[in-house]
Motif scaffolding. Sequence first.
Motif, PDB file in Angstrom:
ATOM      1  N   TRP A  21       0.839  -1.208   0.000  1.00  0.00           N
ATOM      2  CA  TRP A  21       0.000   0.000   0.000  1.00  0.00           C
ATOM      3  C   TRP A  21       0.869   1.251   0.000  1.00  0.00           C
ATOM      4  CZ3 TRP A  21      -4.360  -0.877   4.172  1.00  0.00           C
ATOM      5  CH2 TRP A  21      -5.209  -1.897   3.745  1.00  0.00           C
ATOM      6  N   ARG A  22       1.948   1.208   0.756  1.00  0.00           N
ATOM      7  CA  ARG A  22       2.846   2.359   0.826  1.00  0.00           C
ATOM      8  C   ARG A  22       3.470   2.638  -0.534  1.00  0.00           C
ATOM      9  NH1 ARG A  22       8.105   1.952   3.817  1.00  0.00           N
ATOM     10  NH2 ARG A  22       9.096   3.623   2.726  1.00  0.00           N
ATOM     11  N   ALA A  23       3.875   1.581  -1.241  1.00  0.00           N
ATOM     12  CA  ALA A  23       4.454   1.747  -2.573  1.00  0.00           C
ATOM     13  C   ALA A  23       3.437   2.343  -3.548  1.00  0.00           C
ATOM     14  CB  ALA A  23       4.960   0.405  -3.091  1.00  0.00           C
ATOM     15  N   LYS A  24       2.162   2.033  -3.323  1.00  0.00           N
ATOM     16  CA  LYS A  24       1.082   2.551  -4.179  1.00  0.00           C
ATOM     17  C   LYS A  24       0.501   3.859  -3.640  1.00  0.00           C
ATOM     18  CE  LYS A  24      -0.183  -2.060  -5.664  1.00  0.00           C
ATOM     19  NZ  LYS A  24      -1.182  -3.129  -5.568  1.00  0.00           N
ATOM     20  N   ARG A  25       1.110   4.393  -2.579  1.00  0.00           N
ATOM     21  CA  ARG A  25       0.683   5.642  -1.930  1.00  0.00           C
ATOM     22  C   ARG A  25      -0.745   5.570  -1.392  1.00  0.00           C
ATOM     23  NH1 ARG A  25       4.012  10.446  -3.470  1.00  0.00           N
ATOM     24  NH2 ARG A  25       5.794   9.548  -4.525  1.00  0.00           N
ATOM     25  N   ARG A  26      -1.106   4.423  -0.858  1.00  0.00           N
ATOM     26  CA  ARG A  26      -2.420   4.225  -0.250  1.00  0.00           C
ATOM     27  C   ARG A  26      -2.351   4.124   1.269  1.00  0.00           C
ATOM     28  NH1 ARG A  26      -4.654  -0.378  -4.359  1.00  0.00           N
ATOM     29  NH2 ARG A  26      -4.769   0.963  -6.197  1.00  0.00           N
ATOM     30  N   ALA A  27      -1.179   3.943   1.796  1.00  0.00           N
ATOM     31  CA  ALA A  27      -1.000   3.770   3.246  1.00  0.00           C
ATOM     32  C   ALA A  27      -0.961   5.137   3.927  1.00  0.00           C
ATOM     33  CB  ALA A  27       0.296   3.024   3.522  1.00  0.00           C
ATOM     34  N   PRO A  28      -1.295   5.165   5.220  1.00  0.00           N
ATOM     35  CA  PRO A  28      -1.172   6.433   5.940  1.00  0.00           C
ATOM     36  C   PRO A  28       0.299   6.850   6.033  1.00  0.00           C
ATOM     37  CG  PRO A  28      -1.755   4.652   7.448  1.00  0.00           C
ATOM     38  CD  PRO A  28      -1.796   4.092   6.079  1.00  0.00           C
ATOM     39  N   ARG A  29       0.519   8.150   6.154  1.00  0.00           N
ATOM     40  CA  ARG A  29       1.887   8.651   6.291  1.00  0.00           C
ATOM     41  C   ARG A  29       2.529   8.058   7.536  1.00  0.00           C
ATOM     42  NH1 ARG A  29       1.763  14.917   6.004  1.00  0.00           N
ATOM     43  NH2 ARG A  29       3.943  14.541   6.399  1.00  0.00           N
ATOM     44  N   ARG A  30       3.824   7.878   7.472  1.00  0.00           N
ATOM     45  CA  ARG A  30       4.539   7.276   8.585  1.00  0.00           C
ATOM     46  C   ARG A  30       5.644   8.191   9.042  1.00  0.00           C
ATOM     47  NH1 ARG A  30       8.833   6.766   6.137  1.00  0.00           N
ATOM     48  NH2 ARG A  30       9.541   5.585   4.420  1.00  0.00           N
ATOM     49  N   ILE A  31       6.080   7.956  10.258  1.00  0.00           N
ATOM     50  CA  ILE A  31       7.191   8.696  10.842  1.00  0.00           C
ATOM     51  C   ILE A  31       8.284   7.683  11.135  1.00  0.00           C
ATOM     52  CG2 ILE A  31       7.947  10.055  12.824  1.00  0.00           C
ATOM     53  CD1 ILE A  31       4.944  10.890  13.079  1.00  0.00           C
ATOM     54  N   LYS A  32       9.480   7.953  10.637  1.00  0.00           N
ATOM     55  CA  LYS A  32      10.613   7.064  10.903  1.00  0.00           C
ATOM     56  C   LYS A  32      11.419   7.661  12.048  1.00  0.00           C
ATOM     57  CE  LYS A  32      14.190   4.426   8.651  1.00  0.00           C
ATOM     58  NZ  LYS A  32      14.839   4.119   7.371  1.00  0.00           N
ATOM     59  N   LEU A  33      11.500   6.935  13.138  1.00  0.00           N
ATOM     60  CA  LEU A  33      12.230   7.381  14.315  1.00  0.00           C
ATOM     61  C   LEU A  33      13.735   7.201  14.112  1.00  0.00           C
ATOM     62  CD1 LEU A  33       9.932   5.816  17.056  1.00  0.00           C
ATOM     63  CD2 LEU A  33       9.894   8.141  16.137  1.00  0.00           C
ATOM     64  N   LEU A  38       9.116   2.562  12.851  1.00  0.00           N
ATOM     65  CA  LEU A  38       8.096   3.360  12.182  1.00  0.00           C
ATOM     66  C   LEU A  38       6.928   3.595  13.114  1.00  0.00           C
ATOM     67  CD1 LEU A  38       7.957   1.599   8.690  1.00  0.00           C
ATOM     68  CD2 LEU A  38       9.266   3.611   9.342  1.00  0.00           C
ATOM     69  N   ARG A  39       6.320   4.750  13.000  1.00  0.00           N
ATOM     70  CA  ARG A  39       5.115   5.075  13.756  1.00  0.00           C
ATOM     71  C   ARG A  39       4.119   5.707  12.799  1.00  0.00           C
ATOM     72  NH1 ARG A  39       7.467   2.362  16.792  1.00  0.00           N
ATOM     73  NH2 ARG A  39       7.931   2.663  18.970  1.00  0.00           N
ATOM     74  N   ILE A  40       2.856   5.461  13.057  1.00  0.00           N
ATOM     75  CA  ILE A  40       1.771   6.033  12.266  1.00  0.00           C
ATOM     76  C   ILE A  40       0.863   6.789  13.223  1.00  0.00           C
ATOM     77  CG2 ILE A  40      -0.255   5.511  10.857  1.00  0.00           C
ATOM     78  CD1 ILE A  40       2.560   3.094  10.825  1.00  0.00           C
ATOM     79  N   ARG A  41       0.539   8.003  12.851  1.00  0.00           N
ATOM     80  CA  ARG A  41      -0.362   8.788  13.697  1.00  0.00           C
ATOM     81  C   ARG A  41      -1.761   8.194  13.646  1.00  0.00           C
ATOM     82  NH1 ARG A  41       2.637  13.408  11.575  1.00  0.00           N
ATOM     83  NH2 ARG A  41       3.686  14.372  13.341  1.00  0.00           N
ATOM     84  N   ARG A  42      -2.431   8.204  14.769  1.00  0.00           N
ATOM     85  CA  ARG A  42      -3.817   7.723  14.849  1.00  0.00           C
ATOM     86  C   ARG A  42      -4.687   8.496  13.864  1.00  0.00           C
ATOM     87  NH1 ARG A  42      -7.140   3.792  15.412  1.00  0.00           N
ATOM     88  NH2 ARG A  42      -5.967   3.047  17.167  1.00  0.00           N
TER      89      ARG A  42
END
Length: 56
Positions: A21-33, A38-42
């Motif tokens: 999904w991330r490769a297809k830009r369908r996943a929620p934005r993520r934060i790389k610590l 990885l973390r995803i905002r609620r």
Amino acid sequence: MLTLAEVCGELAISRSTFYDWRAKRRAPRRIKLPNGDLRIRRSGLDHLLDDCEDAA
């Protein structure tokens, strides 16, 4: 903020599906610590679910 495992568990998807999904830009934005985790905002996950609801 949610871990990748928590997001995958909540959506009942595999980690590979999330990355697809991330490769297809369908996943929620993520934060790389700094440690590489990885973390995803609620709010990002909620937005993704809202978009799915409108499309159905």
